[in-house]
Write a protein that holds these residues in place. Structure first.
Motif, PDB file in Angstrom:
ATOM      1  N   ALA A 152     106.570  82.287  69.582  1.00 54.63           N
ATOM      2  CA  ALA A 152     106.174  82.833  70.700  1.00 54.63           C
ATOM      3  C   ALA A 152     107.307  83.558  71.428  1.00 54.63           C
ATOM      4  O   ALA A 152     107.215  84.748  71.771  1.00 54.63           O
ATOM      5  CB  ALA A 152     105.477  81.918  71.637  1.00 54.63           C
ATOM      6  N   GLU A 170     104.928  88.810  64.680  1.00 59.79           N
ATOM      7  CA  GLU A 170     103.431  89.608  65.288  1.00 59.79           C
ATOM      8  C   GLU A 170     102.548  89.532  64.442  1.00 59.79           C
ATOM      9  O   GLU A 170     101.342  90.002  64.880  1.00 59.79           O
ATOM     10  CB  GLU A 170     103.987  90.826  66.035  1.00 59.79           C
ATOM     11  CG  GLU A 170     104.962  90.657  67.199  1.00 59.79           C
ATOM     12  CD  GLU A 170     105.435  92.141  67.687  1.00 59.79           C
ATOM     13  OE1 GLU A 170     105.310  92.906  67.058  1.00 59.79           O
ATOM     14  OE2 GLU A 170     106.241  91.989  68.712  1.00 59.79           O
ATOM     15  N   GLU A 182      99.479  88.909  61.916  1.00 57.35           N
ATOM     16  CA  GLU A 182      98.504  87.563  62.025  1.00 57.35           C
ATOM     17  C   GLU A 182      98.762  86.351  60.991  1.00 57.35           C
ATOM     18  O   GLU A 182      98.470  85.225  61.003  1.00 57.35           O
ATOM     19  CB  GLU A 182      96.887  88.277  61.673  1.00 57.35           C
ATOM     20  CG  GLU A 182      96.447  89.084  62.869  1.00 57.35           C
ATOM     21  CD  GLU A 182      96.474  88.175  64.042  1.00 57.35           C
ATOM     22  OE1 GLU A 182      96.086  87.127  64.050  1.00 57.35           O
ATOM     23  OE2 GLU A 182      96.812  88.926  65.237  1.00 57.35           O
ATOM     24  N   LYS A 215     100.965  84.337  62.358  1.00 67.58           N
ATOM     25  CA  LYS A 215     100.576  83.452  63.484  1.00 67.58           C
ATOM     26  C   LYS A 215      99.464  82.446  62.981  1.00 67.58           C
ATOM     27  O   LYS A 215      99.574  81.204  63.568  1.00 67.58           O
ATOM     28  CB  LYS A 215      99.767  84.412  64.245  1.00 67.58           C
ATOM     29  CG  LYS A 215     100.551  85.374  65.170  1.00 67.58           C
ATOM     30  CD  LYS A 215      99.720  86.441  66.062  1.00 67.58           C
ATOM     31  CE  LYS A 215     100.334  87.374  66.818  1.00 67.58           C
ATOM     32  NZ  LYS A 215      99.539  88.342  67.521  1.00 67.58           N
ATOM     33  N   GLY A 257     101.650  79.738  63.995  1.00 71.39           N
ATOM     34  CA  GLY A 257     101.396  79.770  65.678  1.00 71.39           C
ATOM     35  C   GLY A 257     100.853  78.399  66.217  1.00 71.39           C
ATOM     36  O   GLY A 257     101.180  78.042  67.121  1.00 71.39           O
TER      37      GLY A 257
END
Length: 310
Positions: free
Chosen positions: A265, A296, A298, A301, A305
């Protein structure tokens, strides 16, 4: 890669594995669906990668491994035969070259020019060198204080789980398979020796020196990547994401985790924490922008993430 009626390719991986994360990133970037690529978790913490069944797939007991059907055996009435692809680079190359998602055609992650292909090959080979091995970095320590933290944390639990599994498999196999017995005996000695040192039993000066060398080489790699990145380019080979970015990005995620970062993050804060481990090496602006661009996406993430950096 497969239709509903043809055998799927099977990716054997583990969520906490640094190198198994690379084909996971590739699969997301390429848009493979569950219908085209089956994922099966091999729990490294429980030593499932050392089971006799998995060693038939990957004789070294590593992840990732990709088991794919031979194309000439996919005809009706023919018994399907399979082969195992057992290096991270080869797994990712295969996925990149394979049929894209049924819903759309994903761009190639391999460079289009000879010069870029050479650069990509060099970067991927560099990031997989033993001198900057992120798996070793996770398990070794530079100071007594760091040893105690690792002994009571994930590294200690990981080595204990492996040792228990290795001893159990060795007992089950006995003398029925001399080759497999020799494999287990060697792994038990290697893993058990490191575990004993992590628990404070024996002289760990060699381990501490190795850890310091690893971190020094990590710093040199940060400097190298800074020189490879072109001003204004988001990625290592230009404006498009490539296999080199995914290999190097997975390595970065692990070394950041080893430095104490936990989440993608706040990249800026993570890199500041990272710098404290690099013995005077500073993260350059191009490297920082590259890290931000990766985290950043996908694919990153999805891989980091929810599970955090690993």
């Amino acid at each position: 890669m497969a239709s509903e009626t043809t055998p799927k390719a099977v990716l054997y991986w583990f969520p906490g594995s640094v190198w198994a994360s690379v084909p996971r990133l590739v699969a997301t970037e390429k848009g493979f669906t569950d219908n085209e690529l089956e994922r099966r978790i091999v729990d490294l913490g429980k030593g499932e990668n050392f089971s006799p069944a998995y060693l038939k797939i990957h004789p070294q007991g590593h992840v990732p491994a990709l088991v794919v059907p031979y194309e000439h055996t996919l005809d009706d009435g023919v018994r399907t035969k399979f082969k195992a692809i057992t290096t991270t680079a080869n797994v990712c190359d295969f996925l990149d070259r394979s049929t894209n998602s049924s819903s759309f055609a994903a761009p190639s992650l391999s460079p289009a020019t000879i010069e870029s292909s050479s650069t990509s090959k060099d970067l991927i080979e560099h990031i997989h060198q033993d001198s900057i091995d992120p798996n070793t970095l996770l398990l070794v320590w530079r100071t007594e204080a760091e040893r105690k933290v690792k002994a009571s944390g994930l590294p200690g639990a990981f080595l204990k789980g492996r040792q228990e599994a290795l001893e159990r498999y060795a007992k089950e196999v006995g003398n029925s398979d001399p080759k497999l017995k020799a494999f287990y005996d060697k792994k038990i000695q290697e893993n058990g020796g490191l575990l004993a040192l992590l628990e404070g039993k024996g002289d760990a000066s060699g381990i501490e020196a190795k850890a310091k060398d690893l971190w020094t080489n990590v710093g040199k790699t940060v400097e190298l990547l800074e020189t490879k990145l072109q001003p204004g380019a988001a990625y290592l080979l230009g404006d498009q994401i490539s296999l080199a970015d995914l290999h190097c990005g997975a390595w970065l995620a692990r070394v950041l985790a080893c430095a104490g970062a936990t989440s993608i993050a706040d990249v800026e804060a993570n890199l500041k924490t990272f710098e404290k481990n690099l013995d005077g090496v500073k993260v350059g602006p191009k490297f920082a922008a590259w890290a931000q661009a990766l985290f950043e996406r996908e694919s990153f993430k999805e891989a980091y993430g929810e599970d955090g950096l690993h």
